[in-house]
Design a protein around this motif. Structure first.
Motif, PDB file in Angstrom:
ATOM      1  N   ASP A  71       0.839  -1.197   0.000  1.00  0.00           N
ATOM      2  CA  ASP A  71       0.000   0.000   0.000  1.00  0.00           C
ATOM      3  C   ASP A  71       0.878   1.253   0.000  1.00  0.00           C
ATOM      4  OD1 ASP A  71      -2.054   1.831   0.315  1.00  0.00           O
ATOM      5  OD2 ASP A  71      -2.265   1.467   2.470  1.00  0.00           O
ATOM      6  N   SER A  79      -0.655  -1.324  -4.766  1.00  0.00           N
ATOM      7  CA  SER A  79      -1.531  -0.182  -5.042  1.00  0.00           C
ATOM      8  C   SER A  79      -0.919   0.605  -6.195  1.00  0.00           C
ATOM      9  CB  SER A  79      -1.642   0.703  -3.809  1.00  0.00           C
ATOM     10  OG  SER A  79      -0.380   1.257  -3.493  1.00  0.00           O
ATOM     11  N   ASN A  80      -1.769   1.311  -6.914  1.00  0.00           N
ATOM     12  CA  ASN A  80      -1.261   2.038  -8.074  1.00  0.00           C
ATOM     13  C   ASN A  80      -0.247   3.121  -7.713  1.00  0.00           C
ATOM     14  OD1 ASN A  80      -2.506   0.718 -10.310  1.00  0.00           O
ATOM     15  ND2 ASN A  80      -4.476   1.552  -9.624  1.00  0.00           N
ATOM     16  N   LEU A  97      -2.722  -2.481  -9.158  1.00  0.00           N
ATOM     17  CA  LEU A  97      -4.182  -2.478  -9.272  1.00  0.00           C
ATOM     18  C   LEU A  97      -4.799  -1.534  -8.253  1.00  0.00           C
ATOM     19  CD1 LEU A  97      -4.407  -4.304  -6.633  1.00  0.00           C
ATOM     20  CD2 LEU A  97      -4.479  -6.228  -8.207  1.00  0.00           C
ATOM     21  N   ASP A  98      -6.108  -1.411  -8.360  1.00  0.00           N
ATOM     22  CA  ASP A  98      -6.884  -0.615  -7.415  1.00  0.00           C
ATOM     23  C   ASP A  98      -6.970  -1.443  -6.129  1.00  0.00           C
ATOM     24  OD1 ASP A  98      -8.914   0.443  -5.862  1.00  0.00           O
ATOM     25  OD2 ASP A  98     -10.148   1.010  -7.584  1.00  0.00           O
ATOM     26  N   ALA A 100     -10.307  -1.834  -4.046  1.00  0.00           N
ATOM     27  CA  ALA A 100     -11.295  -2.663  -4.762  1.00  0.00           C
ATOM     28  C   ALA A 100     -10.891  -4.135  -4.691  1.00  0.00           C
ATOM     29  CB  ALA A 100     -11.396  -2.207  -6.220  1.00  0.00           C
TER      30      ALA A 100
END
Lengths: 252, 252
Positions: A108, A134-135, A161-162, A165
């Motif tokens: 994260d 996380s992006n 990725l998101d 979500a």
């Protein structure tokens, strides 16, 4: 002959936008290049005569014999080591279902390229096949990350990725390290789980924190008395991964 | 006014010979300087107005209010953070007898300043009060080490010494990590011991290896199958220290 344009392109692979546009990344040194050479498609090799003369088997790719002074100019390292190579960035083909029986790391907002490289190396050691990021996590194909991963970048699969979500939809139990978490050694640790590691300065973001079901703490010693405030994120990752794996293999 | 000569001296603290001659080292950033400010004698503070205006209590020392552009020029960091300080290097007053009831780290030729700083931070977290270093270990008051230690440099005591002689004379059991060692989790781990960690590239030197009584391995997973070759030395230090401490606190 390595054209001026190609030389410039090699150097520019330091930049994320160039890596993204070209789908390529740079790796340096006989050890790392040797590790990656038959694992990832290679677009270009530039090395000294000494390096090429030692190779008995090379993939079909553009090869350039260069001298030390050109190597020094192309290299991003303080001490270039004989060879550099341009590889294709592996396609991200994450199938979330594939993770359901595995231990997987979720990052994260890790910002330091060296930390990310060290975490990839830790994952490789502990048989963790996937890392979801996380992006806003630093790009894994950053040259500093590639070098710090020591070849693990060719074995561990990374997906950007998101993250909120993804974590909302995963059936896996979600663990995360927090300074107000419960003692790691008092927790049941399942074989398949997601372990979230947070940003160097801020830890796990509030949005992700809400999704973490098991807050864990690596206890200091004597517990609760240390004046140290935290552990480096790659160090914390190592201790948590080691403990998940220890539970599977020992009864100590 | 910060004289040109003083500015030059501050910058030159990057060099070991200058640190040794002056007995001083450089620390940067409001967090780190704040941590060290009342722990070690301070010789000089140079910070922005914003930093000085927030301080309610300062030790008696030479203080200089400087602007951002001078801070930028003096700083060794990419992103300077409000303040830098020159502290006195603590005197090394190791009494080997004091170690006999403790867990102590022994570093054999660690070269990377960031690794050493991370190891000092790990020691602090796990209540390890002393680190003994071979004379060829990188200097702990290197600015990169100081920054990576995150203030732990003011709490953990470091001694540089003739490591083979020290290990020959210690009454403590000596542990060390080796790729052909025995599974860490199968070993009895005493409360008081010396744990040797080796050089990044070469591991523990042959001379020291002969003195290690307990060769330990951090098992990979699944055991013996990893294609990874090793763990970063600070990561390995963390896992070993965590396990020594876990044994003292849990029965899991």
């Amino acid at each position: 002959m390595l054209s001026k344009a190609t030389q410039k392109w090699i150097r520019s692979l330091e930049l994320k936008k160039v890596r993204q546009a070209s789908g390529c990344f740079l790796a340096e040194g006989h050890k790392l290049v040797g590790d990656l050479l038959f694992k990832l498609p290679c677009r270009l090799l530039a090395g000294t005569d000494a390096w090429f003369d030692r190779q008995t088997n090379l993939p079909e790719t553009e090869c350039h014999r260069i001298d030390e002074s050109l190597l020094q100019r192309l290299s991003l390292l303080r001490n270039p080591q004989e060879v550099l190579a341009v590889f294709e960035i592996p396609k991200d083909t994450l199938q979330p279902d594939a993770l359901t029986n595995q231990l997987t790391l979720a990052l994260d907002g890790i910002q330091d390229p060296g930390n990310l490289g060290t975490i990839i190396r830790i994952a490789d050691w502990f048989g963790i096949e996937h890392i979801v990021c996380s992006n806003d996590t630093v790009d894994a194909f950053n040259p500093k990350t590639v070098q710090a991963s020591m070849g693990a970048i060719g074995r561990v699969r990374l997906s950007y990725l998101d993250l909120p979500a993804f974590l909302t939809n995963t059936p896996l139990p979600i663990f995360g390290t927090f300074l107000d978490g419960s003692n790691l050694y008092d927790q049941a640790l399942p074989q398949a789980a997601l372990v979230v590691m947070g940003n160097e300065g801020n830890g796990i973001s509030p949005e992700i924190e809400r999704l973490v079901q098991h807050k864990i703490l690596i206890p200091d010693y004597p517990m609760g008395t240390t004046t140290a405030e935290s552990l480096n994120v790659s160090v914390a990752t190592a201790i948590v991964c080691a403990e998940f794996r220890r539970r599977l293999t020992t009864s100590v």
